[in-house]
Scaffold this motif. Structure first.
Motif, PDB file in Angstrom:
ATOM      1  N   PHE A  99     -53.264  13.229 -19.187  1.00  0.00           N
ATOM      2  CA  PHE A  99     -52.788  12.441 -18.355  1.00  0.00           C
ATOM      3  C   PHE A  99     -52.076  12.738 -17.106  1.00  0.00           C
ATOM      4  O   PHE A  99     -52.288  12.282 -16.018  1.00  0.00           O
ATOM      5  CB  PHE A  99     -51.762  11.204 -18.874  1.00  0.00           C
ATOM      6  CG  PHE A  99     -52.122  10.644 -20.242  1.00  0.00           C
ATOM      7  CD1 PHE A  99     -53.566  10.603 -20.622  1.00  0.00           C
ATOM      8  CD2 PHE A  99     -51.473  10.539 -21.034  1.00  0.00           C
ATOM      9  CE1 PHE A  99     -54.006  10.215 -21.623  1.00  0.00           C
ATOM     10  CE2 PHE A  99     -51.775  10.244 -22.522  1.00  0.00           C
ATOM     11  CZ  PHE A  99     -52.783   9.941 -22.545  1.00  0.00           C
ATOM     12  N   SER A 100     -51.614  14.088 -17.086  1.00  0.00           N
ATOM     13  CA  SER A 100     -51.069  14.684 -15.999  1.00  0.00           C
ATOM     14  C   SER A 100     -52.053  14.812 -14.740  1.00  0.00           C
ATOM     15  O   SER A 100     -51.519  15.010 -13.653  1.00  0.00           O
ATOM     16  CB  SER A 100     -50.258  15.924 -16.101  1.00  0.00           C
ATOM     17  OG  SER A 100     -51.324  16.775 -16.672  1.00  0.00           O
ATOM     18  N   ARG A 101     -53.327  14.757 -15.058  1.00  0.00           N
ATOM     19  CA  ARG A 101     -54.455  14.842 -13.884  1.00  0.00           C
ATOM     20  C   ARG A 101     -54.563  13.653 -13.224  1.00  0.00           C
ATOM     21  O   ARG A 101     -55.269  13.425 -12.464  1.00  0.00           O
ATOM     22  CB  ARG A 101     -55.768  15.424 -14.633  1.00  0.00           C
ATOM     23  CG  ARG A 101     -56.277  14.470 -15.420  1.00  0.00           C
ATOM     24  CD  ARG A 101     -57.328  15.187 -15.970  1.00  0.00           C
ATOM     25  NE  ARG A 101     -58.255  14.409 -16.874  1.00  0.00           N
ATOM     26  CZ  ARG A 101     -59.508  14.371 -16.672  1.00  0.00           C
ATOM     27  NH1 ARG A 101     -60.240  14.793 -15.676  1.00  0.00           N
ATOM     28  NH2 ARG A 101     -60.178  13.858 -17.828  1.00  0.00           N
ATOM     29  N   LEU A 102     -53.766  12.463 -13.457  1.00  0.00           N
ATOM     30  CA  LEU A 102     -53.865  11.368 -12.853  1.00  0.00           C
ATOM     31  C   LEU A 102     -53.175  11.354 -11.360  1.00  0.00           C
ATOM     32  O   LEU A 102     -52.277  11.892 -11.542  1.00  0.00           O
ATOM     33  CB  LEU A 102     -53.031  10.106 -13.746  1.00  0.00           C
ATOM     34  CG  LEU A 102     -53.974   9.598 -14.718  1.00  0.00           C
ATOM     35  CD1 LEU A 102     -53.224   8.793 -15.733  1.00  0.00           C
ATOM     36  CD2 LEU A 102     -55.073   8.531 -14.242  1.00  0.00           C
ATOM     37  N   GLN A 103     -53.882  11.126 -10.549  1.00  0.00           N
ATOM     38  CA  GLN A 103     -53.314  11.334  -9.180  1.00  0.00           C
ATOM     39  C   GLN A 103     -53.937  10.192  -8.335  1.00  0.00           C
ATOM     40  O   GLN A 103     -54.994   9.458  -8.290  1.00  0.00           O
ATOM     41  CB  GLN A 103     -54.320  12.762  -8.207  1.00  0.00           C
ATOM     42  CG  GLN A 103     -53.705  13.776  -8.817  1.00  0.00           C
ATOM     43  CD  GLN A 103     -54.524  14.941  -8.354  1.00  0.00           C
ATOM     44  OE1 GLN A 103     -54.932  14.960  -7.309  1.00  0.00           O
ATOM     45  NE2 GLN A 103     -54.044  16.116  -8.705  1.00  0.00           N
ATOM     46  N   ALA A 154     -59.489  10.279 -20.508  1.00  0.00           N
ATOM     47  CA  ALA A 154     -58.645  11.049 -20.058  1.00  0.00           C
ATOM     48  C   ALA A 154     -58.374  12.310 -20.513  1.00  0.00           C
ATOM     49  O   ALA A 154     -58.002  13.391 -19.674  1.00  0.00           O
ATOM     50  CB  ALA A 154     -57.089  10.402 -19.819  1.00  0.00           C
ATOM     51  N   GLU A 155     -58.675  12.535 -21.740  1.00  0.00           N
ATOM     52  CA  GLU A 155     -58.510  13.883 -22.566  1.00  0.00           C
ATOM     53  C   GLU A 155     -59.786  14.385 -22.475  1.00  0.00           C
ATOM     54  O   GLU A 155     -60.042  15.636 -23.146  1.00  0.00           O
ATOM     55  CB  GLU A 155     -58.039  13.566 -23.680  1.00  0.00           C
ATOM     56  CG  GLU A 155     -56.502  13.189 -23.605  1.00  0.00           C
ATOM     57  CD  GLU A 155     -55.795  13.015 -25.045  1.00  0.00           C
ATOM     58  OE1 GLU A 155     -56.526  12.623 -25.993  1.00  0.00           O
ATOM     59  OE2 GLU A 155     -54.789  12.642 -24.951  1.00  0.00           O
ATOM     60  N   THR A 185     -48.263   4.382 -13.516  1.00  0.00           N
ATOM     61  CA  THR A 185     -49.465   4.348 -14.130  1.00  0.00           C
ATOM     62  C   THR A 185     -49.423   5.357 -15.488  1.00  0.00           C
ATOM     63  O   THR A 185     -49.867   5.122 -16.598  1.00  0.00           O
ATOM     64  CB  THR A 185     -50.623   4.437 -13.293  1.00  0.00           C
ATOM     65  OG1 THR A 185     -50.747   3.373 -12.599  1.00  0.00           O
ATOM     66  CG2 THR A 185     -51.962   4.905 -14.252  1.00  0.00           C
ATOM     67  N   ARG A 186     -49.030   6.409 -15.198  1.00  0.00           N
ATOM     68  CA  ARG A 186     -48.773   7.587 -16.207  1.00  0.00           C
ATOM     69  C   ARG A 186     -47.988   7.098 -17.172  1.00  0.00           C
ATOM     70  O   ARG A 186     -48.285   7.548 -18.423  1.00  0.00           O
ATOM     71  CB  ARG A 186     -48.388   8.715 -15.562  1.00  0.00           C
ATOM     72  CG  ARG A 186     -49.319   9.876 -14.717  1.00  0.00           C
ATOM     73  CD  ARG A 186     -48.956  11.126 -14.564  1.00  0.00           C
ATOM     74  NE  ARG A 186     -49.556  11.724 -13.340  1.00  0.00           N
ATOM     75  CZ  ARG A 186     -48.906  11.749 -12.162  1.00  0.00           C
ATOM     76  NH1 ARG A 186     -47.884  11.523 -12.078  1.00  0.00           N
ATOM     77  NH2 ARG A 186     -49.590  12.366 -11.224  1.00  0.00           N
ATOM     78  N   GLU A 187     -46.973   6.560 -16.997  1.00  0.00           N
ATOM     79  CA  GLU A 187     -45.953   5.976 -17.989  1.00  0.00           C
ATOM     80  C   GLU A 187     -46.580   5.058 -18.999  1.00  0.00           C
ATOM     81  O   GLU A 187     -46.459   4.991 -20.084  1.00  0.00           O
ATOM     82  CB  GLU A 187     -44.694   5.453 -17.298  1.00  0.00           C
ATOM     83  CG  GLU A 187     -43.671   6.481 -16.844  1.00  0.00           C
ATOM     84  CD  GLU A 187     -43.950   6.864 -15.386  1.00  0.00           C
ATOM     85  OE1 GLU A 187     -45.098   6.721 -14.988  1.00  0.00           O
ATOM     86  OE2 GLU A 187     -43.121   7.203 -14.890  1.00  0.00           O
TER      87      GLU A 187
END
Ligand SMILES: NC(=O)c1ccc[n+]([C@@H]2O[C@H](COP(=O)([O-])OP(=O)(O)OC[C@H]3O[C@@H](n4cnc5c(N)ncnc54)[C@H](OP(=O)(O)O)[C@@H]3O)[C@@H](O)[C@H]2O)c1
Length: 332
Positions: free
Chosen positions: A12-16, A47-48, A312-314
């Motif tokens: 998910f850290s790639r969500l931008q 996402a993964e 969104t990431r949360e």
């Protein structure tokens, strides 16, 4: 306008978040101002998956029509709509080509302030739903609806729901509103109490009762359940085969226990004259029928939590934790 994308990566850290020019509808298309989106387990898997990159995620959203392209009839600015999960599946048998336009997977999805889709892929949302509530419909809601429809559910039938996630809670609500008897499992007694308040007649904690199929058998007076929304996958299929009634139906939906091959005997399917239906969400026609049902039954979807756009990431983290009951929504 703003949108989130899955940049290259595998979590998910790639969500931008990014700023892009607002798209305009072409011939036969409609622009939708998205007001709310919702998360599904599939969005965690996507996402993964490093093969999916530079893609706007999420299949599920609701909003209002902001602009109508040339040649479009039947839709007006301000109409409140969802977009179907499989953009091009309007009705009839599933075709392989529909995989080429699965929102938030093979084409851009709904986590965007404005989206443009063909007018034929839109569905009018129930009048009594907020945008947040309507955002729970396209994947979880329609999957539960189609799972029961394909099994020819009728009032009085018994339904088994596994866990208290999005699909299962929708299945519980649809079954109860249709005069069915619902048995539901969960890892949490507190969640089972909530499910009872929604009309579940019987509850089983699958952690403290790992052989839950025996309990199902007892609860149904050794008849089994008429329908199962099978969201667990390989580790639960054997128990579902033991739980299903003679002539009953299993809607094969999920992969919560992974993608491995199940290690189960297939003989119960034969011995019970049972049915297994593969369910991959649904078509626009089924979605319209589902909305008609919702307008009559006045079901209110169960939203566990609404996250603001910036979080969104949360929201993804929370979904992954499995703490939710029903649906997790992101407002836009
Ligand atoms: N084929 C399709 O069209 C389609 C459409 C939608 C979803 N799906 C699939 O269906 C599954 C559910 O999706 P979702 O979005 O509803 O998921 P979700 O909301 O994330 O559901 C998660 C919940 O499932 C329950 N769970 C987890 N492992 C379980 C197990 N071994 N046995 C019973 N329950 C278990 C847990 O409930 P408790 O906390 O109560 O224990 C957990 O909180 C996923 O595999 C998803 O990919 C498929």
């Amino acid at each position: 306008m703003k949108q989130w994308i899955l940049a290259p990566g595998a979590d998910f850290s790639r969500l931008q978040e990014r700023e892009v020019e607002q798209p305009q509808p072409g011939h036969g298309e409609v622009a939708v101002r998205v007001r709310a989106t919702s998360l599904n387990y599939r969005d965690l898997i996507t996402a993964e998956n490093p093969k999916v990159e530079n893609r706007v995620p999420l299949s599920d959203g609701a909003g209002e029509i902001a602009a109508v392209g040339k040649g479009v009839t039947g839709w007006n600015v301000g109409d409140r709509v969802c977009v179907n999960f499989f953009r091009d599946w309007q009705g009839g048998r599933f075709r392989n080509s529909y995989h080429d336009a699965a929102l938030g997977g093979s084409v851009d999805g709904m986590l965007s302030e404005v989206v443009v889709f063909p007018a034929y892929s839109l569905v009018r949302i129930p009048d009594h739903f907020s945008f947040e509530e309507a955002a729970t419909l396209p994947c979880a809601g329609l999957t539960a609806w189609c799972g029961l429809q394909r099994g020819h559910f009728v009032s009085g039938d018994t339904v088994l729901l596994q866990g208290t996630g999005g699909v299962s809670i929708w299945g519980l609500q649809i079954a109860v509103a249709s005069g069915g008897r619902a048995i539901i499992t969960s890892s949490s007694d507190a969640k089972l109490e909530r499910a009872k308040k929604l009309g579940a007649s019987d509850t089983i904690n699958y952690k403290t009762t790992p052989d839950w199929e025996k309990e199902v058998w007892k609860l149904t007076n050794k008849q089994g359940v008429d329908h199962i929304l099978e969201v667990g996958g390989p580790d639960t299929l054997g128990k579902s085969l033991a739980s299903v009634s003679n002539g009953g139906s299993i809607a094969q939906i999920g992969v919560l226990t992974g993608f491995d091959a199940p290690n189960v005997s297939l003989f119960p399917i034969v011995a019970k004259n049972a049915n297994i239906n593969g369910i991959y969400v649904g078509d626009v026609e089924s979605f319209d029928n589902f909305v008609r049902f919702l307008n009559v039954t006045k079901i209110q979807p169960i939203i566990d939590r609404v996250f603001p756009w910036e979080q969104t990431r949360e929201a993804y983290d929370y979904m992954k934790s499995g703490a939710h009951f029903g649906k997790v929504v992101i407002s836009v």
